[in-house]
Design a protein around this motif. Structure first.
Motif, short mmCIF file in Angstrom:
data_model
loop_
_atom_site.label_atom_id
_atom_site.label_comp_id
_atom_site.label_asym_id
_atom_site.label_seq_id
_atom_site.Cartn_x
_atom_site.Cartn_y
_atom_site.Cartn_z
N LYS A 1 0.86 -1.31 0.09
CA LYS A 1 -0.05 0.05 -0.06
C LYS A 1 0.94 1.30 0.05
CE LYS A 1 -4.32 -1.55 2.13
NZ LYS A 1 -5.04 -1.57 3.27
N TYR B 1 0.37 5.19 1.34
CA TYR B 1 0.03 6.21 1.71
C TYR B 1 0.15 7.48 1.63
CZ TYR B 1 -1.72 2.12 4.63
OH TYR B 1 -2.43 0.86 5.01
N VAL C 1 -3.83 4.69 -0.93
CA VAL C 1 -4.62 5.46 -0.07
C VAL C 1 -4.16 6.94 0.12
CG1 VAL C 1 -5.66 5.57 2.28
CG2 VAL C 1 -5.09 3.32 1.19
N TYR D 1 -3.04 4.60 12.76
CA TYR D 1 -2.42 3.37 12.04
C TYR D 1 -1.23 2.55 12.97
CZ TYR D 1 -5.03 3.62 7.85
OH TYR D 1 -5.96 3.85 6.65
N ASP E 1 -6.00 0.91 11.06
CA ASP E 1 -6.63 2.06 11.50
C ASP E 1 -7.39 1.60 12.89
OD1 ASP E 1 -7.35 4.34 12.12
OD2 ASP E 1 -8.47 4.78 10.16
#
Length: 425
Positions: A5, A7, A51, A413, A418
């Motif tokens: 991921k 962020y 994200v 997080y 989260d």
């Protein structure tokens, strides 16, 4: 296949390096794999899920290096009692705390812990060193997402307690532990833990490789007691709890007492440190201990201002803590930083304050490889703030240390999850 991921946020604050405009972190299998401009990270890993938090600040979670979560509901418990007087002394405060706690039911303490843990995560705290005086309350922490240590508070002076407390401490260390909270020990303070007891507890802590934390050099009353067996601790506190003052006196300051009985070793975490002089701080620096400053608590109790200039000059690792709501207004480290900025002035500029609340706290809690900064190899632990107005990168630390930032925590997080998403609003 790895889980990836990215962020991204308008502002990313690694803490150990300069803030990044339009920055991001790339997380692979729960660890930070890269930190840099969002465009670069997206280009290097086009297969990663993105994200994007937009107009937000992404930074490490805060580290509250000293708290007593079990006392979170203290303001409600003392309702109906006379208001605190401006001239109320340190020992007056201790005696009232003892009286108030004596009348509590177990469920009141459990609810207080739950409330405190909720306040910590809502204010962006990801790691804590929490002191617990009632061992049975540990069950309330089993599902806590926080990293750090849960330390059992030990108090005892006579030879009998010197035998009992190590057994209680052993039982505590053998108990079930939350996934990310270790079990540590907290011999309370030099004036409440006798030499025999302290030595045995320290030996146990070393053999079990657990964190040891201790209040030290908090008040002038403590200094007078250790040096001369005089003052309110000797004449009021000890008689109130049925103890006899040591004769002859210890004839030393807090640093001398701790050094004499083996407490000044690398990894020890000392709390407050208001009364240490330059010679004592040199001892702490040589021993490689960390010190937690609790400026709002110190101001509330009127015990003085910690000598931060000497700590910094001599290279002692500093962290920040809120202490408890028996001597503070909140468990928010954002508010602690804002107050510290006022109290310590230029000695603690915003950049250094932010580092104390993150990197310094992580180092103090032996978590330096896991959180406290956004760096390659660290765990995916971070928070996301959504302020009404974004600061420019060069003014980020100043903006974050003004206070009230905790009210803007949108995401926290921990372990790439989260945790605020699971907390009822």
């Amino acid at each position: 296949m790895s889980d990836q991921k990215i962020y991204a946020a308008e502002l990313v604050v690694p803490v150990t390096s300069a803030p990044l405009a339009d920055g991001a972190i790339r997380v692979v299998d729960g660890r930070i794999a890269a930190v840099g401009p969002a465009s670069d990270l997206k280009r290097a890993a086009p297969e990663a899920e993105v994200v994007d938090f937009g107009a937000a600040i992404l930074l490490p979670p805060l580290v509250n290096a000293h708290s007593h979560v079990e006392l979170t509901d203290y303001p409600q418990w003392r309702e109906g009692l006379p208001p605190e007087l401006p001239g109320q002394g340190f020992v007056d405060w201790i005696l009232e705390l003892i009286r108030v706690k004596h009348d509590l039911e177990p469920e009141q303490l459990r609810q207080s812990v739950r409330s405190g843990l909720d306040q910590l995560v809502r204010s962006g705290t990801g790691a804590v060193c929490d002191i617990l005086s009632v061992a049975a309350l540990d069950a309330e922490y089993l599902d806590a997402p926080l990293h750090g240590w849960l330390c059992y508070e030990l108090i005892g002076l006579d030879e009998g307690m010197g035998a009992v407390l190590p057994m209680l401490a052993t039982d505590w260390l053998d108990g079930a532990r939350p996934a990310t909270l270790g079990r540590g020990l907290s011999p309370h303070a030099p004036y409440t833990v006798g030499p025999q007891t302290l030595g045995k507890v320290l030996d146990l802590a070393r053999s079990r490789r657990c964190l040891t934390t201790m209040h030290a050099a908090e008040s002038p009353e403590e200094s007078a007691f250790l040096m001369e067996s005089s003052g309110d601790i000797a004449t009021r506190l000890y008689p109130a709890v049925g103890w006899h003052k040591p004769v002859p006196p210890y004839a030393t300051d807090a640093a001398g007492y701790l050094d004499r009985y083996g407490a000044l070793v690398p990894g020890t975490l000392l709390v407050h440190g208001v009364q240490f002089d330059a010679a004592a701080i040199r001892r702490l620096a040589r021993a490689e201990v960390s010190v937690v400053l609790c400026p709002r608590s110190n101001a509330r109790l009127g015990v003085g201002r910690a000598p931060v200039e000497s700590y910094l000059c001599l290279g002692v690792n500093l962290a920040l803590g809120t202490d408890s709501l028996a001597s503070n207004d909140s468990l928010s480290l954002w508010e602690e930083m804002a107050f510290a900025r006022e109290v310590y002035g230029p000695a603690l500029d915003p950049v250094r304050l932010l580092a104390m609340a993150t990197v310094g706290g992580a180092r103090a809690l032996q978590l330096a490889g896991e959180l406290g900064a956004l760096e390659e190899g660290m765990g995916a632990n971070f928070q996301v703030l959504k302020p009404e107005k974004m600061p420019v990168p060069a003014q980020t630390a100043d903006f974050l240390c003004r206070g009230e930032r905790g009210g803007e925590v949108a995401h926290l997080y921990l372990g790439n999850r989260d945790v605020l998403a699971q907390v009822p609003k």
